[in-house]
Write a protein that holds these residues in place. Structure first.
Motif, PDB file in Angstrom:
ATOM      1  N   LEU A 139       0.831  -1.213   0.000  1.00 24.89           N
ATOM      2  CA  LEU A 139       0.000   0.000   0.000  1.00 24.89           C
ATOM      3  C   LEU A 139       0.862   1.258   0.000  1.00 24.89           C
ATOM      4  CD1 LEU A 139      -2.807  -1.083   2.491  1.00 24.89           C
ATOM      5  CD2 LEU A 139      -3.055  -0.677   0.030  1.00 24.89           C
ATOM      6  N   LEU A 140       1.920   1.265   0.787  1.00 20.58           N
ATOM      7  CA  LEU A 140       2.845   2.403   0.785  1.00 20.58           C
ATOM      8  C   LEU A 140       3.491   2.568  -0.589  1.00 20.58           C
ATOM      9  CD1 LEU A 140       4.550   2.042   4.280  1.00 20.58           C
ATOM     10  CD2 LEU A 140       3.028   3.888   3.527  1.00 20.58           C
ATOM     11  N   SER A 141       3.819   1.464  -1.229  1.00 22.73           N
ATOM     12  CA  SER A 141       4.376   1.512  -2.578  1.00 22.73           C
ATOM     13  C   SER A 141       3.404   2.189  -3.541  1.00 22.73           C
ATOM     14  CB  SER A 141       4.693   0.091  -3.062  1.00 22.73           C
ATOM     15  OG  SER A 141       5.107   0.108  -4.398  1.00 22.73           O
ATOM     16  N   ALA A 142       2.131   1.839  -3.432  1.00 20.47           N
ATOM     17  CA  ALA A 142       1.114   2.444  -4.300  1.00 20.47           C
ATOM     18  C   ALA A 142       0.989   3.948  -4.039  1.00 20.47           C
ATOM     19  CB  ALA A 142      -0.234   1.750  -4.087  1.00 20.47           C
ATOM     20  N   VAL A 143       1.018   4.335  -2.773  1.00 16.35           N
ATOM     21  CA  VAL A 143       0.928   5.763  -2.429  1.00 16.35           C
ATOM     22  C   VAL A 143       2.135   6.518  -2.983  1.00 16.35           C
ATOM     23  CG1 VAL A 143       0.975   7.427  -0.524  1.00 16.35           C
ATOM     24  CG2 VAL A 143      -0.526   5.426  -0.399  1.00 16.35           C
ATOM     25  N   PHE A 144       3.331   5.970  -2.765  1.00 15.96           N
ATOM     26  CA  PHE A 144       4.535   6.640  -3.259  1.00 15.96           C
ATOM     27  C   PHE A 144       4.584   6.656  -4.787  1.00 15.96           C
ATOM     28  CE2 PHE A 144       6.368   5.611   1.057  1.00 15.96           C
ATOM     29  CZ  PHE A 144       6.365   6.936   1.485  1.00 15.96           C
ATOM     30  N   ALA A 145       4.093   5.591  -5.425  1.00 14.99           N
ATOM     31  CA  ALA A 145       4.035   5.569  -6.889  1.00 14.99           C
ATOM     32  C   ALA A 145       3.087   6.657  -7.408  1.00 14.99           C
ATOM     33  CB  ALA A 145       3.595   4.197  -7.392  1.00 14.99           C
ATOM     34  N   VAL A 189      -1.635   8.519 -18.817  1.00 12.42           N
ATOM     35  CA  VAL A 189      -0.371   7.768 -18.845  1.00 12.42           C
ATOM     36  C   VAL A 189      -0.327   6.738 -17.715  1.00 12.42           C
ATOM     37  CG1 VAL A 189       2.133   7.964 -18.526  1.00 12.42           C
ATOM     38  CG2 VAL A 189       0.930   9.606 -19.994  1.00 12.42           C
ATOM     39  N   VAL A 190      -0.697   7.147 -16.512  1.00  8.15           N
ATOM     40  CA  VAL A 190      -0.570   6.271 -15.347  1.00  8.15           C
ATOM     41  C   VAL A 190      -1.427   5.007 -15.474  1.00  8.15           C
ATOM     42  CG1 VAL A 190      -0.880   6.104 -12.846  1.00  8.15           C
ATOM     43  CG2 VAL A 190       0.188   8.134 -13.833  1.00  8.15           C
ATOM     44  N   PRO A 191      -2.703   5.097 -15.882  1.00 12.95           N
ATOM     45  CA  PRO A 191      -3.471   3.853 -16.015  1.00 12.95           C
ATOM     46  C   PRO A 191      -2.862   2.889 -17.037  1.00 12.95           C
ATOM     47  CG  PRO A 191      -4.949   5.725 -16.022  1.00 12.95           C
ATOM     48  CD  PRO A 191      -3.559   6.276 -16.086  1.00 12.95           C
ATOM     49  N   ILE A 192      -2.343   3.419 -18.127  1.00 13.34           N
ATOM     50  CA  ILE A 192      -1.719   2.545 -19.124  1.00 13.34           C
ATOM     51  C   ILE A 192      -0.467   1.906 -18.533  1.00 13.34           C
ATOM     52  CG2 ILE A 192      -0.537   2.497 -21.359  1.00 13.34           C
ATOM     53  CD1 ILE A 192      -2.569   4.650 -22.271  1.00 13.34           C
ATOM     54  N   ASP A 193       0.315   2.695 -17.803  1.00 10.54           N
ATOM     55  CA  ASP A 193       1.504   2.163 -17.134  1.00 10.54           C
ATOM     56  C   ASP A 193       1.126   1.027 -16.182  1.00 10.54           C
ATOM     57  OD1 ASP A 193       4.388   2.376 -16.218  1.00 10.54           O
ATOM     58  OD2 ASP A 193       3.354   2.852 -14.341  1.00 10.54           O
ATOM     59  N   LYS A 194      -0.015   1.136 -15.551  1.00  6.80           N
ATOM     60  CA  LYS A 194      -0.434   0.118 -14.581  1.00  6.80           C
ATOM     61  C   LYS A 194      -0.943  -1.154 -15.245  1.00  6.80           C
ATOM     62  CE  LYS A 194       0.950   2.672 -11.386  1.00  6.80           C
ATOM     63  NZ  LYS A 194       2.369   2.504 -11.116  1.00  6.80           N
ATOM     64  N   LEU A 195      -1.021  -1.152 -16.574  1.00  6.91           N
ATOM     65  CA  LEU A 195      -1.293  -2.414 -17.267  1.00  6.91           C
ATOM     66  C   LEU A 195      -0.155  -3.408 -17.009  1.00  6.91           C
ATOM     67  CD1 LEU A 195      -2.800  -1.399 -20.716  1.00  6.91           C
ATOM     68  CD2 LEU A 195      -3.934  -2.644 -18.877  1.00  6.91           C
ATOM     69  N   SER A 196       0.929  -2.911 -16.444  1.00  5.92           N
ATOM     70  CA  SER A 196       2.034  -3.793 -16.061  1.00  5.92           C
ATOM     71  C   SER A 196       1.553  -4.874 -15.098  1.00  5.92           C
ATOM     72  CB  SER A 196       3.176  -2.988 -15.444  1.00  5.92           C
ATOM     73  OG  SER A 196       2.754  -2.358 -14.249  1.00  5.92           O
ATOM     74  N   VAL A 197       0.502  -4.609 -14.359  1.00  5.66           N
ATOM     75  CA  VAL A 197      -0.067  -5.618 -13.459  1.00  5.66           C
ATOM     76  C   VAL A 197      -0.532  -6.825 -14.274  1.00  5.66           C
ATOM     77  CG1 VAL A 197      -1.952  -6.125 -11.856  1.00  5.66           C
ATOM     78  CG2 VAL A 197      -0.752  -3.938 -11.717  1.00  5.66           C
ATOM     79  N   VAL A 198      -1.264  -6.571 -15.335  1.00  8.11           N
ATOM     80  CA  VAL A 198      -1.772  -7.642 -16.195  1.00  8.11           C
ATOM     81  C   VAL A 198      -0.606  -8.372 -16.862  1.00  8.11           C
ATOM     82  CG1 VAL A 198      -3.158  -8.158 -18.248  1.00  8.11           C
ATOM     83  CG2 VAL A 198      -3.955  -6.447 -16.594  1.00  8.11           C
ATOM     84  N   ILE A 199       0.326  -7.613 -17.402  1.00  5.46           N
ATOM     85  CA  ILE A 199       1.475  -8.208 -18.085  1.00  5.46           C
ATOM     86  C   ILE A 199       2.295  -9.048 -17.112  1.00  5.46           C
ATOM     87  CG2 ILE A 199       3.609  -7.681 -19.340  1.00  5.46           C
ATOM     88  CD1 ILE A 199       2.097  -5.100 -20.343  1.00  5.46           C
ATOM     89  N   THR A 200       2.464  -8.561 -15.883  1.00  9.42           N
ATOM     90  CA  THR A 200       3.207  -9.313 -14.862  1.00  9.42           C
ATOM     91  C   THR A 200       2.519 -10.627 -14.537  1.00  9.42           C
ATOM     92  OG1 THR A 200       4.085  -7.285 -13.886  1.00  9.42           O
ATOM     93  CG2 THR A 200       4.089  -9.256 -12.493  1.00  9.42           C
TER      94      THR A 200
END
Length: 137
Positions: free
Chosen positions: A7-13, A94-105
């Motif tokens: 959660l802290l990672s998400a806040v800092f991101a 930009v940020v939502p597209i970047d978070k597609l990394s979740v799906v790719i991961t």
């Protein structure tokens, strides 16, 4: 404890995205990435020495070195692309597209690490993908 750090990672991101969008104005995106990287390097090595983790440096195996270096190269490429995208586009897109990394991961973890890919994971991936599309278009 992992949940707190996640959660802290998400806040800092999230803060990273907003602070970067403001800071990158009028700055070459590659230069901005380099500045950010220097700060991260100083902070990371500071934590290493603060926690006395430097003693483990000599015991890192060759395979770990290779994969950590490859991970670093992937991180650098990601940051360079991310900053260029932030410079050219809206952070809210930009940020939502970047978070597609979740799906790719999740897909890469299934293919290469043989981690379980459940129906729940599939549904989550679909929702993340659809959510990204809704936010971007």
């Amino acid at each position: 404890m992992w949940l707190l750090f996640a959660l802290l990672s998400a806040v800092f991101a999230a803060l990273t995205s907003i602070l970067a969008k403001v800071g990158i104005e009028g700055v070459n995106s590659n230069l901005a990435t380099a500045i950010r990287t220097v700060v991260v390097v100083i902070m990371a090595w500071g934590m290493v020495f603060l926690t006395h983790a430097q003693t483990g440096l000599a015991s890192i195996e060759r395979k770990s070195w290779i994969f950590l270096i490859l991970s670093g190269l992937a991180t650098g490429a990601s940051w360079l692309c991310y900053y260029k995208a932030l410079q050219l586009g809206d952070a809210s897109k930009v940020v939502p597209i970047d978070k597609l990394s979740v799906v790719i991961t999740l897909v890469l973890a299934f293919v290469f690490l043989h981690e379980e890919f459940t129906l729940k994971s599939f549904i989550g991936c679909v929702f993340i993908g659809l959510g990204t599309l809704c936010m971007v278009w």
